[in-house]
Design an enzyme around this catalytic site. Structure first.
Site, PDB file in Angstrom:
ATOM      1  N   GLU A 265       0.828  -1.206   0.000  1.00 48.98           N
ATOM      2  CA  GLU A 265       0.000   0.000   0.000  1.00 48.98           C
ATOM      3  C   GLU A 265       0.866   1.262   0.000  1.00 48.98           C
ATOM      4  O   GLU A 265       1.920   1.282   0.648  1.00 48.98           O
ATOM      5  CB  GLU A 265      -0.909   0.014   1.236  1.00 48.98           C
ATOM      6  N   HIS A 283      -8.267   0.771   1.788  1.00 46.26           N
ATOM      7  CA  HIS A 283      -8.059   0.575   3.232  1.00 46.26           C
ATOM      8  C   HIS A 283      -9.029   1.438   4.042  1.00 46.26           C
ATOM      9  O   HIS A 283      -8.638   2.320   4.813  1.00 46.26           O
ATOM     10  CB  HIS A 283      -6.617   0.890   3.634  1.00 46.26           C
TER      11      HIS A 283
END
Length: 317
Positions: A265, A283
């Site tokens: 990420e 997320h």
């Protein structure tokens, strides 16, 4: 009390100040401090509020000789070098309780969205690529299907409650089998991992990221799943071998996936972005107004308890 706490990212400030009114709060003017700013500003701090998904490097910890506590904003604390902090006598707390319901809520939403093709159909409708018809755009209902939960902690239990209300059956795998009373309350059956993967119509990952769970779902595990099954991940990206998942989705080894987290990420592979059978979100497990405020309050309460000589409610190290 002339204590100082540095807040790494701009999480809700008012809630922290309400709990720690006498503390000197060092707070970023923008979204977050740079590494150079952290090292400069942390020097005389007594505590740091870290934020999940944002690594605190050891150089920052080493720059703070008075540091006694790292209070993590989030349930997972894999963004902290626990061994290094422990070697310096620094305690670590997390903030697990507020994340439970919103994360389970999101996992349920991902299940419904990918099985019913909601995100795909929304996208295609906007792009005027949908052909209407009684036997077109068919999807899969979750009623009567089996949900396999890997990680039957607080979030796993909250997801099980939602799944049962939706007419699903629940099986689970956990490092330790849960209490029989809890199993009965969900009519949940404990299974070995390979059996769960073979049996489940939807597999939801709800475990923490540890050395044992990293890469837990790889090529061999994906090969055990039904070709009609869906994989949901609201845990941490590295619990899945991401390339193996991409290959399984490309080949039709599994039917689809709902992902809130990724291996590196904020990078999301182009292969996943191009797939219609994958629902992707950035997320967002705990990303609600209410949850963020609750997390800030709990982080501050952990700090207050420790510096008042009490045991913090969420001490992990």
């Amino acid at each position: 009390m002339n204590k100082k706490v540095l807040v790494m990212l701009a999480v809700p400030k008012d809630e922290i100040q309400k709990v720690l009114p006498d503390w000197n709060l060092i707070y970023p003017e923008n979204e977050k401090f740079s590494q150079e700013e952290l090292i400069e500003k942390v020097v005389d701090c007594d505590a740091i509020i870290t934020v999940y998904g944002n690594k605190i490097v050891n150089e920052v910890i080493d720059a703070a000789p008075n540091l006694k506590m790292i209070a993590n904003f989030g349930a997972g604390y894999d963004n902290i070098d626990v061994a290094h902090a422990k070697s310096k006598g620094i305690i670590i707390t997390n903030s697990p309780d507020p994340v439970t319901e919103p994360t389970a809520e999101l996992a349920m939403g991902l299940m419904i969205s990918v099985a019913r093709r909601m995100a795909e159909m929304d996208r295609k409708l906007r792009e005027k690529q949908v052909t209407w018809g009684v036997m077109r755009n068919l999807s899969t209902t979750l009623v009567g299907k089996t949900l396999g939960i890997i990680g039957m902690g607080a979030i796993g239990k909250a997801l099980a409650r939602r799944a049962i209300a939706s007419g699903m059956k629940v099986v689970y795998h956990n490092r330790n089998r849960v209490d029989e009373v809890i199993e009965k309350s969900f009519s949940a059956q404990y299974l070995a991992l390979d059996e769960l993967l073979k049996l489940s119509d939807v597999v939801s990952l709800n475990m923490p990221l540890t050395a044992e769970t990293k890469g837990m779902i790889g090529k061999e595990e994906l090969a055990l799943m039904k070709s009609s099954a869906y994989l949901i991940n609201t845990a941490r990206g590295p619990v899945i071998d991401q390339q193996a998942l991409i290959e399984a989705l490309h080949s039709g080894r599994i039917a689809g996936a709902g992902l809130d987290v990724y291996e590196n990420e904020p990078t999301v592979p182009d292969e996943l972005l191009a797939m219609d059978n994958v629902v992707l979100i950035p997320h967002l497990g705990t990303a609600t107004h209410e949850t963020r405020k609750e997390m800030s309050t709990l982080v501050a309460e952990n700090i207050k308890a420790f510096f008042n000589g009490e045991t913090p409610p969420n001490r992990v190290v």
